[in-house]
Scaffold this motif. Structure first.
Motif, PDB file in Angstrom:
ATOM      1  N   ASP A  89       5.251  -7.542   8.892  1.00 56.67           N
ATOM      2  CA  ASP A  89       4.610  -8.893   8.445  1.00 56.67           C
ATOM      3  C   ASP A  89       5.785 -10.007   8.687  1.00 56.67           C
ATOM      4  OD1 ASP A  89       6.339  -8.880   6.220  1.00 56.67           O
ATOM      5  OD2 ASP A  89       4.872  -8.772   4.955  1.00 56.67           O
ATOM      6  N   GLY A  90       6.709  -9.615   9.164  1.00 58.07           N
ATOM      7  CA  GLY A  90       7.608 -10.707   9.693  1.00 58.07           C
ATOM      8  C   GLY A  90       8.320 -11.200   8.544  1.00 58.07           C
ATOM      9  N   GLU A  91       8.390 -10.926   7.247  1.00 55.30           N
ATOM     10  CA  GLU A  91       8.727 -11.549   6.076  1.00 55.30           C
ATOM     11  C   GLU A  91      10.052 -10.936   5.767  1.00 55.30           C
ATOM     12  OE1 GLU A  91       8.004 -14.285   5.119  1.00 55.30           O
ATOM     13  OE2 GLU A  91       6.003 -14.657   5.705  1.00 55.30           O
ATOM     14  N   VAL A  92      10.923 -11.652   5.189  1.00 51.42           N
ATOM     15  CA  VAL A  92      12.227 -10.955   4.804  1.00 51.42           C
ATOM     16  C   VAL A  92      12.045  -9.899   3.286  1.00 51.42           C
ATOM     17  CG1 VAL A  92      14.677 -11.412   3.924  1.00 51.42           C
ATOM     18  CG2 VAL A  92      13.760 -12.528   5.622  1.00 51.42           C
ATOM     19  N   LEU A  93      11.131 -10.667   2.569  1.00 53.29           N
ATOM     20  CA  LEU A  93      10.985  -9.787   1.261  1.00 53.29           C
ATOM     21  C   LEU A  93       9.669  -9.474   1.108  1.00 53.29           C
ATOM     22  CD1 LEU A  93      13.422 -11.785  -1.187  1.00 53.29           C
ATOM     23  CD2 LEU A  93      13.908  -9.532  -0.002  1.00 53.29           C
ATOM     24  N   GLU A  94       9.057  -8.445   0.443  1.00 55.31           N
ATOM     25  CA  GLU A  94       7.864  -8.110  -0.234  1.00 55.31           C
ATOM     26  C   GLU A  94       7.826  -7.789  -1.562  1.00 55.31           C
ATOM     27  OE1 GLU A  94       5.322  -5.934   2.628  1.00 55.31           O
ATOM     28  OE2 GLU A  94       7.230  -5.787   3.727  1.00 55.31           O
ATOM     29  N   THR A  95       6.673  -8.162  -2.313  1.00 50.45           N
ATOM     30  CA  THR A  95       6.591  -7.739  -3.685  1.00 50.45           C
ATOM     31  C   THR A  95       6.296  -6.175  -3.988  1.00 50.45           C
ATOM     32  OG1 THR A  95       5.967  -9.958  -4.333  1.00 50.45           O
ATOM     33  CG2 THR A  95       5.126  -8.158  -5.842  1.00 50.45           C
ATOM     34  N   VAL A  96       6.836  -5.705  -4.883  1.00 53.67           N
ATOM     35  CA  VAL A  96       6.549  -4.212  -5.313  1.00 53.67           C
ATOM     36  C   VAL A  96       5.704  -4.317  -6.438  1.00 53.67           C
ATOM     37  CG1 VAL A  96       7.311  -2.063  -5.992  1.00 53.67           C
ATOM     38  CG2 VAL A  96       8.821  -3.498  -4.236  1.00 53.67           C
ATOM     39  N   ASN A  97       4.567  -3.626  -6.671  1.00 48.42           N
ATOM     40  CA  ASN A  97       3.732  -3.570  -7.820  1.00 48.42           C
ATOM     41  C   ASN A  97       3.178  -2.039  -7.819  1.00 48.42           C
ATOM     42  OD1 ASN A  97       2.235  -4.068  -9.945  1.00 48.42           O
ATOM     43  ND2 ASN A  97       0.650  -5.015  -8.859  1.00 48.42           N
ATOM     44  N   GLU A  98       3.671  -1.294  -8.827  1.00 50.55           N
ATOM     45  CA  GLU A  98       3.408   0.039  -9.001  1.00 50.55           C
ATOM     46  C   GLU A  98       2.650   0.155 -10.595  1.00 50.55           C
ATOM     47  OE1 GLU A  98       6.360   2.615  -7.932  1.00 50.55           O
ATOM     48  OE2 GLU A  98       6.167   2.059  -5.756  1.00 50.55           O
ATOM     49  N   PRO A  99       1.458   0.586 -10.747  1.00 54.42           N
ATOM     50  CA  PRO A  99       0.974   0.769 -12.204  1.00 54.42           C
ATOM     51  C   PRO A  99       1.925   1.941 -12.791  1.00 54.42           C
ATOM     52  CG  PRO A  99      -0.920   0.866 -10.528  1.00 54.42           C
ATOM     53  CD  PRO A  99       0.563   0.916  -9.640  1.00 54.42           C
ATOM     54  N   ALA A 100       2.144   1.929 -14.116  1.00 57.53           N
ATOM     55  CA  ALA A 100       2.699   2.873 -14.761  1.00 57.53           C
ATOM     56  C   ALA A 100       2.026   4.226 -14.681  1.00 57.53           C
ATOM     57  CB  ALA A 100       2.821   2.372 -16.280  1.00 57.53           C
ATOM     58  N   PRO A 101       2.732   5.319 -14.625  1.00 60.24           N
ATOM     59  CA  PRO A 101       1.987   6.685 -14.457  1.00 60.24           C
ATOM     60  C   PRO A 101       1.198   7.101 -15.877  1.00 60.24           C
ATOM     61  CG  PRO A 101       4.191   6.763 -14.102  1.00 60.24           C
ATOM     62  CD  PRO A 101       4.064   5.324 -14.444  1.00 60.24           C
ATOM     63  N   ASP A 102       0.234   7.746 -15.686  1.00 64.90           N
ATOM     64  CA  ASP A 102      -0.490   7.947 -16.818  1.00 64.90           C
ATOM     65  C   ASP A 102       0.095   8.637 -17.996  1.00 64.90           C
ATOM     66  OD1 ASP A 102      -3.150   7.046 -15.837  1.00 64.90           O
ATOM     67  OD2 ASP A 102      -3.686   8.863 -15.112  1.00 64.90           O
ATOM     68  N   GLY A 103       0.228   8.163 -19.069  1.00 64.66           N
ATOM     69  CA  GLY A 103       0.956   8.836 -20.182  1.00 64.66           C
ATOM     70  C   GLY A 103       2.228   8.476 -20.389  1.00 64.66           C
ATOM     71  N   ALA A 104       2.843   7.289 -19.431  1.00 69.50           N
ATOM     72  CA  ALA A 104       4.001   6.787 -19.484  1.00 69.50           C
ATOM     73  C   ALA A 104       4.189   6.051 -20.892  1.00 69.50           C
ATOM     74  CB  ALA A 104       4.243   5.824 -18.436  1.00 69.50           C
ATOM     75  N   LYS A 105       5.603   6.089 -21.277  1.00 70.22           N
ATOM     76  CA  LYS A 105       6.031   5.798 -22.451  1.00 70.22           C
ATOM     77  C   LYS A 105       5.995   3.997 -22.455  1.00 70.22           C
ATOM     78  CE  LYS A 105       9.892   5.955 -25.752  1.00 70.22           C
ATOM     79  NZ  LYS A 105      11.398   6.699 -26.052  1.00 70.22           N
TER      80      LYS A 105
END
Length: 714
Positions: free
Chosen positions: A100-116
């Motif tokens: 996309d030509g950008e220097v930075l991108e956001t990371v967004n990952e849901p917590a795994p099922d059953g995560a503390k």
């Protein structure tokens, strides 16, 4: 000095989610060599990424090759320090994405099922390139305070923090560090994988595990799973009348938005990415004509954050909050297993600002008057010890403290009853570095300006029924204020004869080996100024000329005519006279001038490498400009002061215009925290970090106040 590139865009996608079209992302790129600063904010998270890449032209022996990520949420971050594998100069920089030509991108990952920890794993990713094989020798993960203590504290590292860092492979050819916070559920990760054909990341085992990189480009991700804050957008932080600034001052409003949240405003980035009471209230006072009002607005976010953090026992206003991993760390040092936020209450200046800000909003604005009752009946939730206590009760605790601590001086008029730093503390107001007050114990700004301003505000609030338990304050607080206005300046006044002043300046120039001219021809009479503090070496005044006159000009409309004229006259002199005679230079007004101290042990504490030395602070320029503007504007109102009918009015105007000339000349520095100088055919601006381990924040809340402070026709 700062090269600015601002990009506004919409992120079409990020890892793990797709952003809606109505969720704009803001990007900001600021350069202050050897630091490249990248900001990315969207509806998911906010990140500040700093790449430090010294080279042969870097005038900064303290700068080390580094990738640092700072997050407003939890005042947290991740730092990776690098070294060249060989003896070559290591250079690193971020590259634009090939997608996309950008220097930075956001990371967004849901917590795994059953995560503390059920919070999503969020953060930022990008590409970093090394010009020669490199070793990642030190990761610091968790609190910004841990990173700041290392960078500014001579390499301080907590074994409890560092021993919890885990090094492991990431995928088939990458490597990562991660650390679980002291709360046992939050984790910070930073991982690297080769890109564009670069060598695999190698893990080098030993007492301190390292990662090795070849020459080339690597993808990095810095993430954590801490609850995110509700950021105020560029339009949300401004009132309706100021919406034009979103397009007119894009980079400044982007910076302001990055520091603004629905429950507080943050002091600066990257080093002070959290609540500081003094910073937010002074910023609000200077920017109140542009900030959003009402429920959900910036002004109520600031006032609410301050009241939430008041010490319910004695009414002291919180200076700095400790939250997230650092709060847990401090609790552990006390033998307590807790991640609850806590506060630092060592300052003596911050209390007096709260009633001033409350008056300016709840009494002096239409919106504030309509919001006073619903706002002040809200119940506190942030600190466990304040939970369920109404805002009005907490604010009254602070007012009670102010009335109690100021009463002794009203009855005695002796210096021993002025406001002192707290026992055992070497700092207590905005000059809060170890040498900021030159060893003084009774600060000038607090006693001559903040105290009477706070008392005046308490009287007005009481008259409006804000403190129903103390109707007597409507009269008593005003009487107290008059005494503090009229009787405190004399303790701090310093007058140096013309001949002594010339000798002191010449000796100072020699002792400090100043390259610039001594300007002693500008000493045409006695030099008068107000000492930085009382109770210094041998219990004497700290004879350092300073810019703290600005507090009195900005916060008070004093009525002792002779005193007002003398005060305004000496302020104008300091602006019109060049350093080291006065405070004026091409890079702005120095916040301190020790030329008249007559003591090298004092003057050595105020160099251009010192945080509060012969350096320039943006917000002090703004408050001085706003304060002089207010005093000159009194000449066009009923009951104009006596100076308006004398030559002093013209002199003050000259000083005001000279100050604005210097402000305009230094626009490139104004959004930063503090800057220093070097002399090369005149004073040239230089980052403070060129001479100090302190890195000036590239954006600072109270340095954005020139959005609202403008030159007036006075």
């Amino acid at each position: 000095m700062a090269t600015i590139l601002v990009l506004w865009c919409l992120l079409a996608a990020s890892v793990g989610c797709t952003l809606a079209a109505d969720c704009p992302a803001s990007r900001l790129h600021l350069t202050e060599a050897p630091y490249q600063n990248y900001f990315l904010s969207d509806c998911i998270t906010s990140s500040h990424v700093i790449v430090t890449s010294p080279d042969a032209n870097t005038n900064n022996s303290n700068a080390k090759p580094r990738l640092l990520v700072a997050w407003p949420a939890g005042n947290s971050g991740a730092a990776a320090y690098f070294e060249a594998e060989n003896n070559e100069t290591l250079g690193l920089h971020l590259e634009s994405s090939t997608t996309d030509g950008e220097v930075l991108e956001t990371v967004n990952e849901p917590a795994p099922d059953g995560a503390k920890n059920e919070n999503a794993r969020v953060g930022v990713k990008g590409l970093i390139r090394f010009n020669t094989p490199a070793l990642l020798t030190l990761p610091i993960l968790g609190s910004i305070r841990s990173i700041r203590d290392y960078s500014e504290g001579g390499g301080i590292l907590s074994p409890d923090v560092q021993n919890a860092v885990v090094t492991e492979k990431f995928g088939s050819d990458g490597g990562q560090f991660y650390r679980t916070w002291f709360d046992g559920v939050t984790t910070t990760w930073i991982d690297f994988t080769p890109a564009s054909g670069a060598e695999a990341v190698q893990i080098i085992t030993g007492d301190k595990w390292k990662l090795r990189f070849g020459t080339g480009t690597y993808a990095f991700r810095a993430t954590f799973n801490y609850p995110q804050s509700d950021q105020l957008s560029a339009s949300e932080v401004l009132n309706n009348a100021s919406q034009g600034l979103v397009k007119e001052s894009v980079e400044l409003i982007t910076s302001l938005s990055f520091l603004s949240y629905s429950n507080k405003l943050l002091a600066g980035s990257w080093r002070f990415l959290t609540y500081f009471g003094r910073d937010s209230m002074l910023s609000a006072l200077l920017m109140q004509n542009i900030l959003s009002q009402g429920e959900g607005g910036a002004l109520e976010a600031i006032i609410g954050a301050v009241i939430e953090r008041i010490n319910n026992t004695d009414g002291t206003v919180c200076h700095e909050e400790n939250l997230g991993d650092y709060a847990s760390f401090l609790a552990r040092q006390k033998g307590i297993d807790s991640s609850a936020p806590a506060c630092d209450y060592k300052m003596v200046d911050t209390d007096f600002l709260l009633p001033v800000l409350m008056r300016d909003y709840f009494i002096n604005t239409d919106t504030g008057r309509s919001r006073a009752a619903p706002f002040l009946t809200k119940k506190a939730t942030f600190l466990e010890e304040n939970a369920g206590v109404a805002y009005c009760e907490l604010a009254q605790r602070t007012a009670e403290k102010i009335m109690n601590t100021t009463a002794p001086f009203v009855s005695s008029h002796v210096a021993s009853n002025l406001i002192h730093l707290k026992d055992g503390e070497s700092v207590g107001e905005w000059r809060d570095s170890g040498s900021g007050l030159g060893g003084g114990r009774i600060p000038y700004d607090v006693n001559t300006a903040l105290v009477p301003a706070g008392l005046r505000a308490i009287a007005t609030l009481s008259q409006a029924g804000i403190f129903p338990d103390h109707p007597e304050w409507a009269d008593t607080a005003d009487k107290y204020a008059q005494v503090w206005e009229d009787e405190t300046l004399r303790f701090f006044e310093v007058s140096v004869s013309q001949s002594d002043a010339q000798q002191l300046v010449e000796q100072y120039v020699s002792d400090a080996a100043l390259a610039g001219p001594p300007n002693t021809d500008q000493i045409t009479g006695n030099i008068t100024f107000y000492s930085l503090a009382l109770g210094g070496v041998n219990n004497k005044p700290v004879r350092v000329m300073n810019t703290d006159d600005c507090f009195r000009h900005f916060l008070l409309n004093t009525t002792d005519q002779d005193q007002l004229s003398l005060f305004l006259d000496q302020t104008a002199d300091h602006i019109l006279q060049n350093f080291p005679v006065g405070l004026s230079t091409d890079v702005g007004l120095f916040v301190a001038n020790p030329a008249y101290a007559g003591d090298k042990s004092i003057s050595d504490q105020f160099k251009n490498s010192d945080y509060h030395g012969t350096v320039v602070w943006s917000w002090q320029l703004a408050m001085m400009a706003a304060g002089l503007g207010r005093q000159l504007a009194r000449c066009d109102a009923d009951g104009a002061p006596d100076f308006c009918n004398t030559d002093l009015r013209s002199k003050a105007r000259d000083a005001y215009k000279a100050l604005w000339d210097k402000i305009d000349k230094n626009r490139a520095q104004l959004s930063g925290e503090v800057w220093s100088w070097e002399y090369n055919n005149g004073y040239q601006p230089v980052p403070l970090s060129a001479f100090s381990t302190t890195e000036s924040d590239i954006i600072q809340l109270w340095s954005l106040t020139f959005l609202a402070v403008h030159e007036e026709d006075v």
